[in-house]
Write a protein that holds these residues in place. Structure first.
Motif, PDB file in Angstrom:
ATOM      1  N   GLY A   1      -3.098  -4.069  -4.646  1.00  0.00           N
ATOM      2  CA  GLY A   1      -2.704  -4.211  -3.211  1.00  0.00           C
ATOM      3  C   GLY A   1      -1.541  -5.088  -3.284  1.00  0.00           C
ATOM      4  N   GLY A   2      -1.050  -5.030  -2.239  1.00  0.00           N
ATOM      5  CA  GLY A   2       0.451  -6.077  -2.096  1.00  0.00           C
ATOM      6  C   GLY A   2      -0.153  -7.521  -1.840  1.00  0.00           C
ATOM      7  N   ARG A   3       0.944  -8.406  -1.922  1.00  0.00           N
ATOM      8  CA  ARG A   3       0.594  -9.861  -1.728  1.00  0.00           C
ATOM      9  C   ARG A   3       1.504 -10.326  -0.555  1.00  0.00           C
ATOM     10  NH1 ARG A   3      -2.688  -7.942  -4.535  1.00  0.00           N
ATOM     11  NH2 ARG A   3      -3.936  -8.887  -6.336  1.00  0.00           N
ATOM     12  N   ASP A   4       1.091 -11.371   0.115  1.00  0.00           N
ATOM     13  CA  ASP A   4       1.862 -12.148   0.828  1.00  0.00           C
ATOM     14  C   ASP A   4       2.256 -13.295   0.202  1.00  0.00           C
ATOM     15  OD1 ASP A   4       3.067 -13.580   3.069  1.00  0.00           O
ATOM     16  OD2 ASP A   4       1.153 -13.288   4.398  1.00  0.00           O
ATOM     17  N   LEU A   5       3.452 -13.721   0.102  1.00  0.00           N
ATOM     18  CA  LEU A   5       4.083 -14.675  -0.746  1.00  0.00           C
ATOM     19  C   LEU A   5       4.173 -16.034  -0.001  1.00  0.00           C
ATOM     20  CD1 LEU A   5       6.723 -12.890  -2.789  1.00  0.00           C
ATOM     21  CD2 LEU A   5       4.379 -13.072  -3.406  1.00  0.00           C
ATOM     22  N   GLU A   6       3.884 -15.964   1.316  1.00  0.00           N
ATOM     23  CA  GLU A   6       3.836 -17.430   2.135  1.00  0.00           C
ATOM     24  C   GLU A   6       2.541 -17.924   2.006  1.00  0.00           C
ATOM     25  OE1 GLU A   6       5.085 -17.235   6.092  1.00  0.00           O
ATOM     26  OE2 GLU A   6       7.175 -16.982   5.690  1.00  0.00           O
ATOM     27  N   ASP A   7       1.431 -17.200   1.484  1.00  0.00           N
ATOM     28  CA  ASP A   7       0.091 -17.738   1.396  1.00  0.00           C
ATOM     29  C   ASP A   7      -0.172 -18.146  -0.152  1.00  0.00           C
ATOM     30  OD1 ASP A   7      -2.309 -18.794   1.840  1.00  0.00           O
ATOM     31  OD2 ASP A   7      -3.221 -16.959   2.222  1.00  0.00           O
ATOM     32  N   ASP A   8       0.805 -18.652  -0.982  1.00  0.00           N
ATOM     33  CA  ASP A   8       0.627 -19.003  -2.434  1.00  0.00           C
ATOM     34  C   ASP A   8       0.692 -17.604  -3.177  1.00  0.00           C
ATOM     35  OD1 ASP A   8       1.002 -21.732  -1.962  1.00  0.00           O
ATOM     36  OD2 ASP A   8      -1.130 -21.827  -1.536  1.00  0.00           O
ATOM     37  N   GLY A   9       1.155 -16.551  -2.608  1.00  0.00           N
ATOM     38  CA  GLY A   9       1.077 -15.429  -3.628  1.00  0.00           C
ATOM     39  C   GLY A   9      -0.569 -14.879  -3.476  1.00  0.00           C
ATOM     40  N   ARG A  10      -1.491 -15.247  -2.702  1.00  0.00           N
ATOM     41  CA  ARG A  10      -2.835 -14.835  -2.928  1.00  0.00           C
ATOM     42  C   ARG A  10      -3.083 -13.976  -1.660  1.00  0.00           C
ATOM     43  NH1 ARG A  10      -5.853 -20.494  -4.458  1.00  0.00           N
ATOM     44  NH2 ARG A  10      -4.424 -21.069  -2.837  1.00  0.00           N
ATOM     45  N   GLY A  11      -2.526 -14.110  -0.466  1.00  0.00           N
ATOM     46  CA  GLY A  11      -2.814 -13.572   0.684  1.00  0.00           C
ATOM     47  C   GLY A  11      -2.596 -12.028   0.627  1.00  0.00           C
ATOM     48  N   MET A  12      -3.443 -11.180   1.063  1.00  0.00           N
ATOM     49  CA  MET A  12      -3.534  -9.964   1.180  1.00  0.00           C
ATOM     50  C   MET A  12      -3.911  -9.231   2.565  1.00  0.00           C
ATOM     51  SD  MET A  12      -5.575  -8.805  -2.337  1.00  0.00           S
ATOM     52  CE  MET A  12      -4.903  -6.969  -2.351  1.00  0.00           C
ATOM     53  N   TRP A  13      -3.215  -8.198   2.932  1.00  0.00           N
ATOM     54  CA  TRP A  13      -3.614  -7.582   4.244  1.00  0.00           C
ATOM     55  C   TRP A  13      -4.284  -6.213   3.799  1.00  0.00           C
ATOM     56  CZ3 TRP A  13       1.180  -8.034   1.933  1.00  0.00           C
ATOM     57  CH2 TRP A  13       1.861  -6.787   1.368  1.00  0.00           C
ATOM     58  N   ALA A  14      -4.512  -5.662   2.830  1.00  0.00           N
ATOM     59  CA  ALA A  14      -5.243  -4.574   2.263  1.00  0.00           C
ATOM     60  C   ALA A  14      -5.339  -4.416   0.865  1.00  0.00           C
ATOM     61  CB  ALA A  14      -4.614  -3.412   2.836  1.00  0.00           C
ATOM     62  N   GLY A  15      -6.551  -4.029   0.349  1.00  0.00           N
ATOM     63  CA  GLY A  15      -6.477  -3.869  -1.039  1.00  0.00           C
ATOM     64  C   GLY A  15      -7.685  -2.903  -1.705  1.00  0.00           C
ATOM     65  N   LEU A  16      -7.735  -2.622  -2.678  1.00  0.00           N
ATOM     66  CA  LEU A  16      -8.816  -1.932  -3.288  1.00  0.00           C
ATOM     67  C   LEU A  16      -9.241  -2.357  -4.632  1.00  0.00           C
ATOM     68  CD1 LEU A  16      -9.706   1.168  -2.732  1.00  0.00           C
ATOM     69  CD2 LEU A  16      -8.120   2.073  -4.274  1.00  0.00           C
ATOM     70  N   ARG A  17     -10.476  -2.249  -4.858  1.00  0.00           N
ATOM     71  CA  ARG A  17     -11.111  -2.441  -6.171  1.00  0.00           C
ATOM     72  C   ARG A  17     -12.342  -1.586  -6.404  1.00  0.00           C
ATOM     73  NH1 ARG A  17     -14.750  -7.518  -7.773  1.00  0.00           N
ATOM     74  NH2 ARG A  17     -15.105  -7.263  -9.899  1.00  0.00           N
ATOM     75  N   LEU A  18     -12.592  -1.169  -7.795  1.00  0.00           N
ATOM     76  CA  LEU A  18     -13.841  -0.495  -7.982  1.00  0.00           C
ATOM     77  C   LEU A  18     -14.552  -1.655  -8.881  1.00  0.00           C
ATOM     78  CD1 LEU A  18     -15.252   2.161  -8.445  1.00  0.00           C
ATOM     79  CD2 LEU A  18     -14.096   2.193 -10.747  1.00  0.00           C
ATOM     80  N   LYS A  19     -15.557  -1.868  -7.991  1.00  0.00           N
ATOM     81  CA  LYS A  19     -16.613  -2.928  -8.402  1.00  0.00           C
ATOM     82  C   LYS A  19     -17.731  -2.409  -9.333  1.00  0.00           C
ATOM     83  CE  LYS A  19     -16.357  -5.862  -4.598  1.00  0.00           C
ATOM     84  NZ  LYS A  19     -16.885  -6.743  -3.352  1.00  0.00           N
ATOM     85  N   ASP A  20     -18.142  -3.101 -10.249  1.00  0.00           N
ATOM     86  CA  ASP A  20     -19.315  -2.398 -11.312  1.00  0.00           C
ATOM     87  C   ASP A  20     -20.357  -2.450 -10.819  1.00  0.00           C
ATOM     88  OD1 ASP A  20     -17.337  -2.971 -13.451  1.00  0.00           O
ATOM     89  OD2 ASP A  20     -17.886  -5.162 -13.775  1.00  0.00           O
ATOM     90  N   THR A  21     -21.007  -3.203  -9.519  1.00  0.00           N
ATOM     91  CA  THR A  21     -21.999  -2.787  -8.936  1.00  0.00           C
ATOM     92  C   THR A  21     -22.207  -1.305  -8.366  1.00  0.00           C
ATOM     93  OG1 THR A  21     -22.058  -5.073  -8.055  1.00  0.00           O
ATOM     94  CG2 THR A  21     -23.425  -3.649  -7.155  1.00  0.00           C
ATOM     95  N   GLN A  22     -22.946  -0.436  -9.038  1.00  0.00           N
ATOM     96  CA  GLN A  22     -23.117   0.921  -8.751  1.00  0.00           C
ATOM     97  C   GLN A  22     -21.885   1.525  -8.579  1.00  0.00           C
ATOM     98  OE1 GLN A  22     -25.481   0.872  -4.942  1.00  0.00           O
ATOM     99  NE2 GLN A  22     -27.355   0.940  -6.029  1.00  0.00           N
ATOM    100  N   LYS A  23     -20.925   1.225  -9.245  1.00  0.00           N
ATOM    101  CA  LYS A  23     -19.454   1.827  -9.459  1.00  0.00           C
ATOM    102  C   LYS A  23     -18.981   1.943  -7.939  1.00  0.00           C
ATOM    103  CE  LYS A  23     -17.633   3.618 -13.655  1.00  0.00           C
ATOM    104  NZ  LYS A  23     -17.170   4.786 -14.111  1.00  0.00           N
ATOM    105  N   THR A  24     -18.978   1.170  -7.081  1.00  0.00           N
ATOM    106  CA  THR A  24     -18.668   1.013  -5.837  1.00  0.00           C
ATOM    107  C   THR A  24     -17.076   0.720  -5.701  1.00  0.00           C
ATOM    108  OG1 THR A  24     -21.062   0.207  -5.135  1.00  0.00           O
ATOM    109  CG2 THR A  24     -19.035   0.177  -3.565  1.00  0.00           C
ATOM    110  N   LEU A  25     -16.412   1.878  -4.906  1.00  0.00           N
ATOM    111  CA  LEU A  25     -15.201   1.703  -4.668  1.00  0.00           C
ATOM    112  C   LEU A  25     -15.027   0.941  -3.184  1.00  0.00           C
ATOM    113  CD1 LEU A  25     -12.357   2.472  -5.320  1.00  0.00           C
ATOM    114  CD2 LEU A  25     -12.386   4.358  -3.889  1.00  0.00           C
TER     115      LEU A  25
END
Length: 272
Positions: free
Chosen positions: A46-70
């Motif tokens: 995902g992208g990052r909002d640099l006004e929030d110490d570079g940690r802010g996000m408006w949208a993102g995606l991750r494949l979590k290990d739990t039951q291989k959940t997207l």
């Protein structure tokens, strides 16, 4: 402002998709941001909002290990609600969910019990081989909705039961656009054209009530206000029948030169 369209299908036929997401981010052009990337430590895309110490996000995606959940997460401000001072930044709500192993509703519940925030909508999608769920969670006004199975959904900067006209009309267009099987590149091309639509969806009493001074500029899916504010990022996420995932982004190259805007493309692909 942002707008988000989602199509879910847990049992797709040949050529169909398990998940189709198309979303626009609207923001001030001077606000610094980083294009989408894959963080090697968190595995979040995902992208990052640099006004929030570079940690802010408006949208993102991750494949979590739990039951291989997207897991997909998108933050939407609620336009027209009172802005309070001394509350916690909303910027890390998306990344906090994607980093955690908490289910969506549990995460939202713990989040809002622990800290105070200005009004926001949070939309999460959880997809695995057991099915797919979309969660709409709103703070001020408080609201939680769970949509499971095959759905065509649309959200923006108002409560889910009071959609903006461009949301309700855009949802119909999105449903028609995605109802038949298409090759990946053709579908992406059609979705980008849809996200770049400047057609005005009026009248819109809900948007006019919430943003009376600029509602005529914000009533299109693609927003532009006097080269100061507008749609600066398009994101498309596709998961096909064979669990091939693509996160595709077109975003204005930063820093944005309003007299010579350059759109930059990024794509991330993997199989679940």
């Amino acid at each position: 402002m942002c707008i988000l369209f989602i199509r879910t299908n847990p049992s797709p036929k040949e050529g169909e998709y398990r998940l189709i997401i198309a979303t626009n981010r609207d923001e001030f052009f001077k606000r610094p941001a980083k294009e989408a990337f894959l963080c090697p430590e968190t595995k979040i895309i995902g992208g990052r909002d640099l006004e929030d110490d570079g940690r802010g996000m408006w949208a993102g995606l991750r494949l979590k290990d739990t039951q291989k959940t997207l897991c997909f997460s998108c933050l939407l401000n609620v336009t027209g609600e009172e802005i309070q001072t001394g509350v916690k930044s909303r910027g890390q709500i998306v990344s906090g969910y994607l980093k955690s192993d908490e289910p969506s509703i549990e995460y939202f519940d713990n989040l809002t019990k622990k800290d105070k925030y200005n009004a926001f909508n949070l939309v999460n999608v959880e997809l695995n081989k057991n099915g797919v769920n979309t969660y709409f969670m709103s703070k001020n006004p408080d609201q939680i909705c769970n949509f499971s199975g095959e759905q065509v959904l649309a959200f923006s900067n108002s409560p889910v039961n009071r959609p903006l006209t461009k949301v309700s009309e855009g949802r119909v267009e999105f449903e028609i656009l995605t109802q038949f099987p298409k090759a990946r590149e053709e579908l992406k091309k059609d979705l980008l054209q849809f996200l770049k639509s400047t057609e005005k969806h009026l009248p819109d009493p809900e948007l006019q009530r919430r943003a009376s001074d600029v509602f005529e500029h914000r009533c299109a899916i693609f927003v532009e206000i006097q080269k100061i504010y507008g749609t600066r990022t398009h994101t498309i996420i596709l998961v096909d029948r064979d669990w091939n995932v693509e996160y595709y982004e077109e975003t204005m190259e930063s820093p944005i030169n309003v007299d010579n805007i350059v759109w930059k493309k990024n794509s991330f692909k993997f199989n679940m």
